[in-house]
Design a protein around this motif. Structure first.
Motif, mmCIF file in Angstrom:
data_model
loop_
_atom_site.group_PDB
_atom_site.id
_atom_site.type_symbol
_atom_site.label_atom_id
_atom_site.label_comp_id
_atom_site.label_asym_id
_atom_site.label_seq_id
_atom_site.Cartn_x
_atom_site.Cartn_y
_atom_site.Cartn_z
ATOM 1 N N ARG A 83 -37.075 0.421 -10.186
ATOM 2 C CA ARG A 83 -38.456 0.057 -10.508
ATOM 3 C C ARG A 83 -39.330 -0.028 -9.379
ATOM 4 N NH1 ARG A 83 -39.530 -5.804 -12.727
ATOM 5 N NH2 ARG A 83 -41.657 -4.976 -12.318
ATOM 6 N N GLY A 89 -42.717 -5.030 -3.509
ATOM 7 C CA GLY A 89 -41.665 -5.686 -3.158
ATOM 8 C C GLY A 89 -41.028 -5.333 -2.076
ATOM 9 N N LEU A 91 -39.794 -4.953 2.067
ATOM 10 C CA LEU A 91 -39.395 -5.967 3.150
ATOM 11 C C LEU A 91 -40.057 -5.672 4.338
ATOM 12 C CD1 LEU A 91 -35.629 -5.195 2.806
ATOM 13 C CD2 LEU A 91 -36.849 -7.176 1.352
ATOM 14 N N LEU A 101 -33.820 2.921 2.675
ATOM 15 C CA LEU A 101 -32.256 2.910 2.741
ATOM 16 C C LEU A 101 -31.872 1.701 2.003
ATOM 17 C CD1 LEU A 101 -31.772 3.778 6.486
ATOM 18 C CD2 LEU A 101 -31.080 5.063 4.633
ATOM 19 N N ALA A 102 -32.444 0.450 1.790
ATOM 20 C CA ALA A 102 -32.046 -0.431 1.180
ATOM 21 C C ALA A 102 -31.906 -0.173 -0.202
ATOM 22 C CB ALA A 102 -32.995 -1.587 1.536
ATOM 23 N N GLY A 103 -32.943 0.963 -0.749
ATOM 24 C CA GLY A 103 -32.975 1.224 -2.280
ATOM 25 C C GLY A 103 -31.419 1.825 -2.595
ATOM 26 N N TYR A 105 -28.533 0.965 -1.837
ATOM 27 C CA TYR A 105 -27.509 -0.056 -1.723
ATOM 28 C C TYR A 105 -26.371 0.258 -2.907
ATOM 29 C CZ TYR A 105 -24.821 -4.316 -1.671
ATOM 30 O OH TYR A 105 -23.926 -5.127 -1.843
ATOM 31 N N ARG A 165 -38.331 4.285 -2.332
ATOM 32 C CA ARG A 165 -37.201 3.627 -2.237
ATOM 33 C C ARG A 165 -36.523 3.368 -3.587
ATOM 34 N NH1 ARG A 165 -37.813 -2.634 -1.416
ATOM 35 N NH2 ARG A 165 -38.806 -2.783 -3.395
ATOM 36 N N ARG B 214 -25.571 -0.491 5.318
ATOM 37 C CA ARG B 214 -25.926 -0.982 4.100
ATOM 38 C C ARG B 214 -25.784 -2.555 3.744
ATOM 39 N NH1 ARG B 214 -22.089 -1.637 -0.068
ATOM 40 N NH2 ARG B 214 -22.786 -1.202 -2.113
ATOM 41 N N ARG B 217 -28.799 -4.439 5.558
ATOM 42 C CA ARG B 217 -29.906 -4.407 4.746
ATOM 43 C C ARG B 217 -29.951 -5.220 3.687
ATOM 44 N NH1 ARG B 217 -29.235 1.381 6.551
ATOM 45 N NH2 ARG B 217 -28.061 1.671 4.668
ATOM 46 N N ASP B 224 -35.263 -11.979 2.754
ATOM 47 C CA ASP B 224 -36.674 -11.779 2.428
ATOM 48 C C ASP B 224 -37.265 -11.838 0.967
ATOM 49 O OD1 ASP B 224 -36.792 -11.537 5.116
ATOM 50 O OD2 ASP B 224 -37.386 -9.477 5.196
ATOM 51 N N VAL B 228 -36.267 -9.024 -5.313
ATOM 52 C CA VAL B 228 -36.460 -7.409 -5.083
ATOM 53 C C VAL B 228 -34.715 -7.262 -4.673
ATOM 54 C CG1 VAL B 228 -37.099 -5.803 -3.370
ATOM 55 C CG2 VAL B 228 -38.436 -7.468 -4.296
ATOM 56 N N LEU B 232 -32.476 -3.986 -6.469
ATOM 57 C CA LEU B 232 -31.948 -2.912 -5.869
ATOM 58 C C LEU B 232 -30.386 -2.802 -6.071
ATOM 59 C CD1 LEU B 232 -33.896 -3.377 -2.453
ATOM 60 C CD2 LEU B 232 -34.409 -1.723 -4.101
#
Lengths: 255, 355
Positions: A83, A89, A91, A101-103, A105, A165, B214, B217, B224, B228, B232
């Motif tokens: 989403r 949202g 960082l 990249l955080a997406g 995970y 993301r 990974r 992050r 933060d 969110v 993820l």
């Protein structure tokens, strides 16, 4: 075997305020469904129920045949629901690339021990993810800002970063909350085309909340209209746009 | 290639113009990317550092080895605490408790006749388990409340040591044999130095791996924006409890080395002041940076001595002034200062990698 997403008779109240009054909705595999309605109609509330941020008091939400009401949010994400947020949202302290990249995970592996021991597949996964992220950024015309901290970028750009993301994890269903917000007209139609193409390439279905009618009508296979938490119309975008109830919801009471 | 270089130099001169307009404080407050030294410099510096660290204990009097070993012990604590606080955003004022548990694991294990490797392993495992169990309820709290609970832990530690007298020998204190095994031709101070060096190196490398990529992050996402992070796919709860337990294990190993170094410990070694200096360490070194733990460790080991030599009458006051100056002028810690001072020089070295 039903649709990918089946929302059935969902009710959600905050105190005395009824945000969702039993709408039902389906999204098929690979389908793009636009969700429209006046401000306060319950669009974002419905999103938050699907993503597990709110728990509806009544009704069911099934994803790929599985009930997801009450599942922890990270499990819902891992099932393949990505989403973007209406008010972002991201960082803020991190670069554009880091955010994308955080997406990835839940779509990648690499636990504590594997990372601490630097097992070869951890580095391989990281390299491959990085490449995919850069490709995705290039497709969304964000290649130039990959190394820039997101806190310094304009709103419209941030919306596209959020989209990247969400897409990097190859979701089966993508919930997109007002992607055109903060974009100028030319960019909106371009975004719509990109969005459709990226989703089609990945076989992702999209549920799209958007105020920009042009975007919704051009991108969506089907449109659903919410008003006061109820579904008042659903179907082909051109037919829905002429529906008297819809016209009244948008124009009638505003006058 | 040429086009890239031109654009980079234009951007650089743009930044320099910006700098001349800024005040010093604003210039120091600007966020900067980590230093990216060219590979030859990184290899050279690592090799030189490794040789120096290996030779130092052989040529120095034992009190210098003692302070250097303490720096490495603080470094280990700082690495773990920075993972939890700097990257993960979970405040802990209670890590002196885990440090004490590690120290007493070594003391009690040694008294039971276990060899050093076994007692040091215990100094990692016991605090890890305790940290995990404490974290389960404590990490449901946020910010100041979590700070308060962990603060209470630190405050209770000396009393707990006294209360567990059958195990810890209470206020009388407990002796530890930190001397090397018979086959190692080293003095006590040299033996502990090398142990600490080895463990600090491992801790540094592991921390750097965890903080990047990974997992790193996911820590930052939890810090933060928890919601969110969850959307993820990050299991926030799992991440927090693991971080807390892991950072407790770091503190425990450091505590174990501390016991071996001092060879005698008591409740007064593990006061609240110790926890405060751990937090000082990571803030002064640089939150959410890995090298920050080393610089912060050097700071908490040497600066108090330095300030007391400037003003013997007011040791605490001089140290306090230094900390206040840091809060104002070095918001990103010593690592931030190094980035500000050296960033441009490093980027101009031959073979520099782009940022």
């Amino acid at each position: 075997m039903g649709a990918l997403l089946e929302v059935h008779d969902v009710e959600l109240s905050f105190g005395g305020l009824r945000a969702l009054d039993g709408p039902s909705l389906t999204v098929g595999e690979g389908e793009v469904v636009g969700l429209i309605g006046p401000n306060g109609a319950g669009k974002t509330s419905l999103f938050n129920c699907i993503g597990g941020l709110y728990r509806p008091q009544h009704g069911s939400i099934r994803f790929a045949g599985r009930e997801i009401v009450g599942l922890p949010r990270h499990r819902i994400a891992a099932l393949g629901i990505g989403r973007t947020f209406q008010n972002l949202g991201l960082l803020a302290s991190r670069t554009v690339l880091d955010n994308v990249l955080a997406g990835a995970y839940h779509a990648t592996r690499g636990g504590w021990w594997a990372t601490a021991l630097a097992l070869p597949n951890v580095a391989r996964t990281e390299r491959a993810t990085r490449e995919r992220a850069l490709d995705l950024l290039a497709e969304l015309s964000l290649g130039d800002v990959a190394g820039v901290p997101v806190g310094t970028l304009p709103f419209g750009t941030l919306k596209r970063i959020e989209l990247a993301r969400a897409l990097i994890a190859n979701p089966r269903l993508l919930l997109v909350d007002e992607p055109a917000n903060g974009l100028v007209h030319g960019e909106v139609m371009e975004l719509g085309a990109t969005l459709r193409r990226l989703a089609a390439e990945r076989g992702a279905a999209i549920l799209l909340v958007e105020h920009h009618m042009g975007l919704v009508m051009s991108v969506s296979d089907r449109v659903a209209v919410l008003d006061f938490g109820r579904l008042i119309a659903e179907g082909d975008p051109r037919i829905v746009a002429r529906d008297p109830q819809v016209v009244a919801a948008y124009l009638g009471r505003a006058a | 290639m040429t086009a890239t270089t031109t654009r980079a130099s234009t951007a650089r001169s743009g930044r320099e113009r910006g700098r001349s307009r800024d005040s010093l404080a604003a210039w120091l407050r600007r966020p900067r990317p980590p230093l990216a030294p060219p590979r030859w410099l990184a290899v050279l510096a690592t090799a030189a550092g490794a040789i120096a660290l290996a030779v130092v204990p052989l040529v120095n009097p034992s009190y210098i080895n003692l302070t250097l070993t303490l720096v490495m012990i603080w470094t280990i604590v700082g690495l773990g605490l920075n993972l939890l606080v700097g990257f993960g955003g979970q405040v802990s004022l209670g890590h002196s408790a885990f440090f004490a548990i590690g120290a007493y694991a070594v003391a009690v294990g040694g008294a039971a006749g276990l060899p050093h490797p076994a007692t040091l392993a215990g100094a990692a495992v016991v605090p890890f388990v305790v940290g995990y169990l404490v974290g389960l309820p404590a990490l449901r709290l946020h910010g100041l409340q979590l700070g308060l609970v962990t603060l209470a832990m630190a405050m209770a530690t000396p009393a707990a040591i006294r209360a567990l007298e059958p195990l810890t020998q209470g206020s009388r204190g407990i002796a530890i044999d930190g001397s090397p095994p018979a086959w190692v031709p080293l003095a006590h101070d040299q033996w502990v130095y090398y142990l600490a060096l080895a463990l600090a190196t491992v801790a540094y490398v592991v921390t750097r791996r965890l903080a990047r990529g990974r997992l790193g992050r996911s820590f930052v996402a939890v810090r933060d924006a928890e919601v969110v992070a969850e959307t993820l796919g990050v299991d926030v709860w799992h991440t927090k409890t693991r971080l807390f337990a892991a950072s407790a294990a770091y503190a425990g190993v450091a505590g174990g080395l501390y016991a071996m170094l001092l060879e005698f410990i008591g409740p007064e070694n593990f006061s609240l002041t110790l926890s405060i200096s751990f937090v000082t360490l990571i803030v002064v070194g640089g939150l959410a940076t890995v090298p920050g733990a080393v610089l912060g460790a050097l700071f908490v080991q040497y600066v108090p001595t330095l300030t007391s030599s400037i003003s013997p009458a007011a040791t605490g006051a001089a140290y306090g002034v230094v900390l206040i100056l840091f809060a104002f002028f070095v918001p990103f810690g010593l690592v931030g200062l190094a980035r500000a001072a050296l960033g441009r020089i490093v980027a101009r070295l031959p073979g520099a990698r782009g940022t």
